[in-house]
Design a protein around this motif. Structure first.
Motif, mmCIF file in Angstrom:
data_model
loop_
_atom_site.group_PDB
_atom_site.id
_atom_site.type_symbol
_atom_site.label_atom_id
_atom_site.label_comp_id
_atom_site.label_asym_id
_atom_site.label_seq_id
_atom_site.Cartn_x
_atom_site.Cartn_y
_atom_site.Cartn_z
ATOM 1 N N GLN A 49 1.231 -0.904 0.130
ATOM 2 C CA GLN A 49 0.090 0.066 -0.051
ATOM 3 C C GLN A 49 0.856 1.257 0.089
ATOM 4 O O GLN A 49 0.206 2.621 -0.423
ATOM 5 C CB GLN A 49 -0.667 0.080 1.232
ATOM 6 C CG GLN A 49 -1.903 -0.616 1.246
ATOM 7 C CD GLN A 49 -2.411 -0.970 2.168
ATOM 8 O OE1 GLN A 49 -2.487 -1.628 3.480
ATOM 9 N NE2 GLN A 49 -4.311 -0.004 2.197
ATOM 10 N N CYS A 89 -10.590 0.594 4.008
ATOM 11 C CA CYS A 89 -8.915 0.447 3.400
ATOM 12 C C CYS A 89 -8.714 1.748 3.367
ATOM 13 O O CYS A 89 -9.483 2.444 2.491
ATOM 14 C CB CYS A 89 -8.846 -0.622 2.771
ATOM 15 S SG CYS A 89 -7.545 -0.570 1.682
ATOM 16 N N HIS A 131 -7.255 -9.129 5.858
ATOM 17 C CA HIS A 131 -6.882 -8.382 4.693
ATOM 18 C C HIS A 131 -5.692 -7.847 4.585
ATOM 19 O O HIS A 131 -5.754 -7.631 2.757
ATOM 20 C CB HIS A 131 -7.707 -7.398 5.796
ATOM 21 C CG HIS A 131 -8.327 -6.184 5.094
ATOM 22 N ND1 HIS A 131 -9.054 -5.354 4.548
ATOM 23 C CD2 HIS A 131 -6.526 -4.770 4.542
ATOM 24 C CE1 HIS A 131 -9.303 -4.095 3.774
ATOM 25 N NE2 HIS A 131 -7.873 -4.395 4.161
ATOM 26 N N GLU A 132 -4.768 -7.753 5.872
ATOM 27 C CA GLU A 132 -3.263 -6.997 5.237
ATOM 28 C C GLU A 132 -3.040 -8.800 3.991
ATOM 29 O O GLU A 132 -1.962 -7.796 3.186
ATOM 30 C CB GLU A 132 -2.322 -6.854 5.900
ATOM 31 C CG GLU A 132 -3.294 -5.555 6.591
ATOM 32 C CD GLU A 132 -3.749 -4.522 6.032
ATOM 33 O OE1 GLU A 132 -2.893 -4.052 5.480
ATOM 34 O OE2 GLU A 132 -4.644 -3.794 6.774
ATOM 35 N N HIS A 135 -3.687 -7.937 1.120
ATOM 36 C CA HIS A 135 -2.818 -7.295 0.144
ATOM 37 C C HIS A 135 -1.124 -7.707 -1.263
ATOM 38 O O HIS A 135 -0.711 -7.694 -1.989
ATOM 39 C CB HIS A 135 -2.828 -5.992 1.238
ATOM 40 C CG HIS A 135 -3.528 -4.552 0.934
ATOM 41 N ND1 HIS A 135 -3.923 -3.772 -0.066
ATOM 42 C CD2 HIS A 135 -4.573 -4.641 2.285
ATOM 43 C CE1 HIS A 135 -5.154 -3.208 0.702
ATOM 44 N NE2 HIS A 135 -5.213 -3.716 1.971
HETATM 45 ZN ZN ZN Z 1 -6.640 -2.484 2.949
#
Ligand code: ZN
Length: 168
Positions: A49, A89, A131-132, A135
């Motif tokens: 991210q 997010c 969730h991470e 990514h």
């Molecule tokens: Zn996220």
């Protein structure tokens, strides 16, 4: 402070590499991730991210028993107890949606010094970790929302129609 890459940037769709070198540059990255996480009032943040395609993520759910944690090269060993959790997010601002995920996970990862550890997690910390981890595979939580997928198809169709008109 790190700049957060936002949807629909293609960087968010890349698959991250495992970390092989545990050095001061990695320590600096982890510090920056924690600082950015605390500043953003989010509960998780992954290196991609911030444009760094390495398998590094941090999770901090304020008030939980685990405290701030870094997971490097994480692997899920087992999961249990599916639940529906409302997610958002930093890379997809303004979108909130319900995602079904296991709420208990057993994870194996390395810490910032390269030490392997295993941990059983539950609740929001377990959900944020997954969730991470998505990514790190180029997956976004909105991919799991049927209404968002439909909206995206509609956008694509209207863009194609506009382009057809422009071309005509
Ligand atoms: Zn996220």
């Amino acid at each position: 402070m790190l700049d957060i890459i936002e949807y629909p940037d293609e960087v968010l769709r890349q698959v991250s590499r495992p970390v092989k070198v545990f050095d001061s540059a990695l320590e600096g990255l982890v510090e920056d991730l924690f600082e950015t996480l605390e500043y953003s009032a989010a509960i998780g943040l992954s290196a991609p991210q911030a444009g760094v395609l390495e398998q590094v993520l941090v999770v901090h759910v304020p008030g939980d028993d685990y405290g701030p944690q870094v997971y490097i090269n994480p692997e899920i060993l087992s999961t249990a107890r599916l639940g529906i959790v409302e997610e958002s997010c930093l890379s997809v601002p303004g979108i909130v949606g319900n995602v079904m995920r296991p709420t208990q996970v057993h994870v194996r990862a390395r810490d910032v010094s390269g030490q392997l550890f295993e941990r059983a997690l539950d609740g929001m910390h377990a959900v944020a970790l997954q969730h991470e981890m998505d990514h790190l595979d180029g997956v976004l939580f909105v991919d799991k929302l049927s209404w968002f997928r439909k909206l995206r198809l509609k956008w694509a169709a209207s863009r194609a129609a506009r382009e057809a008109v422009a071309a005509g």
